[in-house]
Design an enzyme around this catalytic site. Structure first.
Site, short mmCIF file in Angstrom:
data_model
loop_
_atom_site.label_atom_id
_atom_site.label_comp_id
_atom_site.label_asym_id
_atom_site.label_seq_id
_atom_site.Cartn_x
_atom_site.Cartn_y
_atom_site.Cartn_z
N GLY A 259 42.04 53.50 40.69
CA GLY A 259 43.24 52.75 41.05
C GLY A 259 43.72 52.85 42.49
O GLY A 259 44.76 52.28 42.83
N GLU A 357 37.58 57.95 38.59
CA GLU A 357 36.80 56.73 38.31
C GLU A 357 37.27 55.55 39.16
O GLU A 357 37.76 54.56 38.63
CB GLU A 357 36.77 56.40 36.82
CG GLU A 357 38.05 56.59 36.08
CD GLU A 357 37.95 56.32 34.58
OE1 GLU A 357 36.86 56.49 33.99
OE2 GLU A 357 38.97 55.94 34.00
N PRO A 358 37.06 55.64 40.48
CA PRO A 358 37.44 54.52 41.35
C PRO A 358 36.46 53.37 41.23
O PRO A 358 35.26 53.58 41.04
CB PRO A 358 37.36 55.13 42.76
CG PRO A 358 36.36 56.22 42.64
CD PRO A 358 36.46 56.75 41.23
N ARG A 360 37.43 49.70 42.92
CA ARG A 360 37.69 48.94 44.14
C ARG A 360 37.38 49.72 45.43
O ARG A 360 36.67 49.24 46.30
CB ARG A 360 39.18 48.56 44.14
CG ARG A 360 39.60 47.63 45.26
CD ARG A 360 41.13 47.44 45.25
NE ARG A 360 41.68 47.38 43.94
CZ ARG A 360 41.91 46.25 43.25
NH1 ARG A 360 41.66 45.10 43.81
NH2 ARG A 360 42.41 46.28 42.03
N ARG A 396 41.17 36.13 42.71
CA ARG A 396 42.30 37.05 42.88
C ARG A 396 43.54 36.41 43.53
O ARG A 396 44.66 36.68 43.08
CB ARG A 396 41.87 38.29 43.66
CG ARG A 396 40.71 39.04 42.99
CD ARG A 396 40.42 40.39 43.62
NE ARG A 396 41.49 41.32 43.40
CZ ARG A 396 42.40 41.64 44.28
NH1 ARG A 396 42.38 41.11 45.50
NH2 ARG A 396 43.36 42.48 43.97
N TYR A 400 46.52 36.79 40.92
CA TYR A 400 47.51 37.85 41.20
C TYR A 400 48.34 37.58 42.45
O TYR A 400 49.08 38.46 42.90
CB TYR A 400 46.81 39.20 41.44
CG TYR A 400 45.73 39.57 40.48
CD1 TYR A 400 46.02 39.83 39.15
CD2 TYR A 400 44.41 39.69 40.90
CE1 TYR A 400 45.01 40.18 38.26
CE2 TYR A 400 43.40 40.05 40.02
CZ TYR A 400 43.71 40.28 38.71
OH TYR A 400 42.73 40.64 37.84
N CYS A 431 38.69 21.31 41.34
CA CYS A 431 39.69 20.30 40.99
C CYS A 431 40.87 20.97 40.31
O CYS A 431 41.00 20.95 39.08
CB CYS A 431 39.03 19.28 40.06
SG CYS A 431 40.04 17.86 39.84
N GLU A 432 41.72 21.59 41.12
CA GLU A 432 42.82 22.39 40.57
C GLU A 432 43.66 22.86 41.76
O GLU A 432 43.12 23.42 42.72
CB GLU A 432 42.18 23.62 39.86
CG GLU A 432 43.11 24.67 39.42
CD GLU A 432 43.23 24.77 37.90
OE1 GLU A 432 42.38 24.25 37.17
OE2 GLU A 432 44.21 25.38 37.47
N TYR A 460 35.85 42.99 42.23
CA TYR A 460 36.58 42.02 41.42
C TYR A 460 36.48 40.59 41.97
O TYR A 460 37.41 39.81 41.83
CB TYR A 460 38.05 42.44 41.26
CG TYR A 460 38.20 43.82 40.67
CD1 TYR A 460 37.80 44.09 39.36
CD2 TYR A 460 38.70 44.88 41.43
CE1 TYR A 460 37.92 45.36 38.83
CE2 TYR A 460 38.82 46.16 40.91
CZ TYR A 460 38.41 46.39 39.61
OH TYR A 460 38.52 47.65 39.08
N1 LLP Z 1 39.31 53.22 35.16
C1 LLP Z 1 39.87 52.40 34.25
C2 LLP Z 1 40.11 52.88 32.91
C3 LLP Z 1 40.24 51.10 34.61
O1 LLP Z 1 40.81 50.29 33.73
C4 LLP Z 1 40.01 50.65 35.95
C5 LLP Z 1 40.39 49.31 36.36
C6 LLP Z 1 39.40 51.55 36.85
C7 LLP Z 1 39.07 52.82 36.43
C8 LLP Z 1 39.12 51.18 38.28
O2 LLP Z 1 40.26 50.88 38.99
P1 LLP Z 1 40.16 50.56 40.56
O3 LLP Z 1 39.82 51.82 41.27
O4 LLP Z 1 39.11 49.53 40.75
O5 LLP Z 1 41.52 50.02 40.93
N2 LLP Z 1 40.88 42.58 38.34
C9 LLP Z 1 41.86 43.35 39.04
C10 LLP Z 1 41.64 44.83 38.84
C11 LLP Z 1 41.72 45.26 37.40
C12 LLP Z 1 41.37 46.72 37.25
C13 LLP Z 1 41.50 47.17 35.87
N3 LLP Z 1 41.09 48.52 35.64
C14 LLP Z 1 41.86 42.98 40.52
O6 LLP Z 1 41.12 42.08 40.90
O7 LLP Z 1 42.62 43.52 41.30
#
Ligand code: LLP
Length: 506
Positions: A259, A357-358, A360, A396, A400, A431-432, A460
Site C-alpha cells: 500500500g 507485500e508491496p 505498486r 485509473r 479513481y 466512445c465514452e 494497475y
Molecule cells: N496486499 C493486498 C492484500 C492487497 O489487497 C493489495 C492491493 C496489495 C497487497 C498491494 O498494494 P499496493 O502496494 O499495490 O498498493 N487498482 C488500484 C489498486 C488496488 C489495490 C488493491 N490491493 C489502483 O489502480 O490504484
C-alpha cells in the site's frame, strides 16, 4: 522572473527514464524510435507499454537493502495484481522476492514459474473451492478472510486430506486517507474478519485438525501517504498476535500488507508559490553550489523533488525546504520503503517473520504508455489532444480520478511561433466521455503523430486493461540498456474472437 520550464527538458526522472533535449529515453533507447520499429520480427505500433528493467531492479533493491538494514526478519512478497507480466515475475524470483496472489490463475502462474509454495500467500474475500484446493494442496499460505472462508477451507481440506497453513486477515479499522475504493482496512469494508466473527473464527480454527494457524495479516489500503497508518495497523496486529500466541503456538508470521504511495506528481510544474519562495531565497544567492542547483531547476535539468532533496543536504536550508514542502502536493514527495520499514521495525516482536507485500511501489515507475497524437481540437471551453492510447490501457484516471503525468516524448514540430503552452485534456478514441487520461494539462501544441508518454503505468494499468470497443491490448516492451525485448505481444483480432465459436466455425 525566470520563466520556468520554457527550456527543453533535460532531467532524469529515475534510473529508467530521462529527458535529453525534450526527447524521452528509456535506458539507452529514445522511446519514439520504438514506434513502427521491428522487434524480433514484429512491427511495433502504438500504443505500447515500455518498461525499464533497471528501474524494476532498483525498486526491488531499495526494499531489499532497507530490509537488510533494519536487521529484522522480513520477507518481501510482490503483489502480482499490480502487474502479472511473467517476465516481471521471473525478475522478482531471480532477486529472491516471493508473491502475494489473489486468484487461482495467479497461483497457477506462480507455481508454473517455480516459486516456492511455502512463501506464497493466497488472499481474497471470495475464494473458489478449486483455488482453495490448489493452495492448500501445494502448501501455500492462505489468508482467512471470514467465517465462511474458514469453513470453506476446512471443508476443502477434509475432502482432499490436507492441512491448511493459514493467516487470519484482521480488519484494524484504520482510515488510511486514500480514495474510498482503495481503502481496505476500515470497519464496514468487505475485507478481513469482522470483530463480530473473530471469536467464532478462533474457536473453530482451534478445534479443527485441518487448520494450522501460522500468523496474522492486514492490508489497510493502497496509495497510503502517511506511514503512521502502517505503524498503527502493525501495533494492532502485534497486540492481537501477543494475545493469541498462547492458543496458537505455531504463529510466527505477521503479514503487514502493501500500500505504499508513489510520487505520481513528481514531474509536475513548479507551483507559483514555490517559484515565489525560490526567487526570494535565491535571486541574490552567492553560494556557488546552491546557485548551481537553482539554475539546474529553472533550466529544466532536475525535477522539483530532486531539487528539494538535494537542497536538504545543504546544512541550514531546513526553513526553505519546509516552506517549499508546504506548497507541494502530497503526490510529489512520498515516503520511501525506508520510511515504511522504519515505521514498524521497533514494534515487531523479535521472534516473528514480517511479510511486506508491496505491488505498486515495486513496478509503477518502471513503465510508460507510449502513444501517438492523432490530432488536436480547439474550442472555447476545452482543448483536446486526442491520442491512440485510452482508458482501455489506463483506467485509473476515469475510475479513481487518479493523476498520471503526461508529457510529449519528443520535441513538437509545430511552428515555434505557435508554441506557447495551452491547457488541454488528453483523451483517447474510446466512445465514452470517461475516456480521458489527463485533464487541464499545460503542454505545447503537438504535431500529428507526435510521441506522447503517460508516466507511471507499471502498476494497475496493463493488469486492469480491457478490450472495450474491441480494442486490442497493446504490446509490452522491456528495455535493458540498448536491448529491446517483446515481453507481451500485441493482441490480435483473432485473439479477441477466440472464445466466440460462431466466428471460429465460419
Ligand atoms: N496486499 C493486498 C492484500 C492487497 O489487497 C493489495 C492491493 C496489495 C497487497 C498491494 O498494494 P499496493 O502496494 O499495490 O498498493 N487498482 C488500484 C489498486 C488496488 C489495490 C488493491 N490491493 C489502483 O489502480 O490504484
Amino acid at each position: 522572473m525566470e520563466d520556468f520550464f520554457q527550456k527543453p527538458k533535460n532531467y532524469k526522472i529515475n534510473e529508467g527514464f530521462r529527458y535529453v533535449e525534450d526527447n524521452l529515453y528509456c535506458e539507452e533507447i529514445r522511446v519514439c524510435d520504438l514506434l513502427d520499429s521491428e522487434v524480433s520480427g514484429q512491427t511495433i505500433s502504438s500504443p505500447i507499454y515500455v518498461y525499464s528493467k533497471r528501474q524494476i531492479e532498483t525498486n526491488i533493491n531499495n526494499y531489499k537493502t532497507e530490509i537488510q538494514k533494519s536487521g529484522r526478519s522480513m520477507q518481501l512478497n510482490y503483489a502480482v495484481k499490480a502487474n502479472m507480466n511473467p517476465f516481471i515475475l521471473k525478475l522478482m524470483k531471480k532477486h529472491g522476492v516471493s508473491l502475494t496472489l489473489v486468484s487461482g490463475s495467479e497461483l497457477r502462474l506462480a507455481l508454473k514459474l517455480g516459486f516456492g509454495p511455502g512463501s506464497l500467500v493466497l488472499n481474497g474475500n471470495g475464494k473458489l473451492d478449486w483455488e482453495v484446493d490448489l493452495a492448500c494442496k501445494s502448501g501455500v499460505l492462505v489468508n482467512v478472510d471470514s467465517l465462511f472462508n474458514l469453513k470453506q477451507i476446512i471443508r476443502v481440506c477434509q475432502a482432499g486430506g490436507y492441512v491448511a497453513q493459514v493467516l487470519f486477515r484482521i480488519n484494524p479499522d484504520i482510515d488510511p486517507d486514500v480514495h474510498s475504493y482503495l481503502s481496505t482496512g476500515q470497519n464496514g469494508c468487505k475485507f478481513g474478519i469482522t470483530s463480530e466473527e473473530l471469536e467464532e473464527v478462533l474457536q473453530i480454527a482451534w478445534e479443527s485438525e485441518r487448520i494450522r494457524v501460522v500468523g496474522l495479516h492486514c492490508h489497510i489500503g493502497s496509495t497510503v501517504h502517511d506511514v503512521e497508518n502502517f505503524r498503527q495497523s502493525t501495533r494492532i496486529l502485534v497486540d492481537l498476535f501477543e494475545k493469541l500466541r498462547n492458543r496458537f503456538h505455531e504463529m510466527t508470521i505477521l503479514n503487514l500488507g502493501g500500500g505504499l504511495a508513489t510520487p505520481y506528481k513528481e514531474q509536475i510544474m513548479v507551483p507559483e508559490k514555490v517559484k515565489h519562495e525560490l526567487h526570494l531565497e535565491f535571486d541574490n544567492c552567492t553560494e556557488p553550489n546552491k546557485l548551481k542547483l537553482y539554475e539546474d531547476l529553472i533550466n529544466n535539468r532536475i525535477t522539483l523533488p530532486t531539487f528539494v532533496s538535494m537542497l536538504q543536504s545543504f546544512s541550514g536550508r531546513e526553513t526553505t525546504v519546509s516552506k517549499i514542502r508546504q506548497y507541494l502536493h502530497k503526490e510529489m514527495v512520498v515516503p520511501k520503503p525506508a520510511d515504511l520499514i522504519n515505521s514498524v521495525s521497533d514494534i515487531l516482536p523479535s521472534d516473528t517473520i514480517a511479510i511486506l507485500e508491496p505491488g505498486r511501489s515495486m513496478v509503477v515507475n518502471s513503465a510508460i504508455l507510449l502513444s501517438r497524437v492523432l490530432g488536436t481540437k480547439l474550442s472555447r471551453k476545452k482543448n483536446y489532444i486526442v491520442i491512440d492510447g485510452s482508458m482501455t490501457e489506463i483506467i485509473r484516471p476515469c475510475l479513481y480520478g487518479a493523476y498520471h503525468h503526461i508529457e510529449l516524448a519528443e520535441p513538437s514540430q509545430v511552428n515555434v511561433c505557435h508554441q506557447s503552452a495551452l491547457v488541454w485534456d488528453i483523451v483517447g478514441p474510446v466512445c465514452e466521455s470517461a475516456d480521458f487520461l489527463g485533464k487541464d494539462r499545460k503542454l505545447v501544441t503537438p504535431h500529428e503523430g507526435c510521441g506522447i508518454a503517460v508516466f507511471d503505468t507499471g502498476a494497475y494499468c496493463s493488469s486492469m486493461s480491457s478490450n472495450y470497443n474491441m480494442r486490442v491490448r497493446p504490446a509490452e516492451l522491456l528495455i535493458d540498456g540498448d536491448k529491446v525485448e517483446v515481453i507481451r505481444k500485441c493482441e490480435t483480432f483473432e485473439n479477441m474472437m477466440h472464445c466466440y465459436d460462431v466466428c471460429n466455425t465460419d
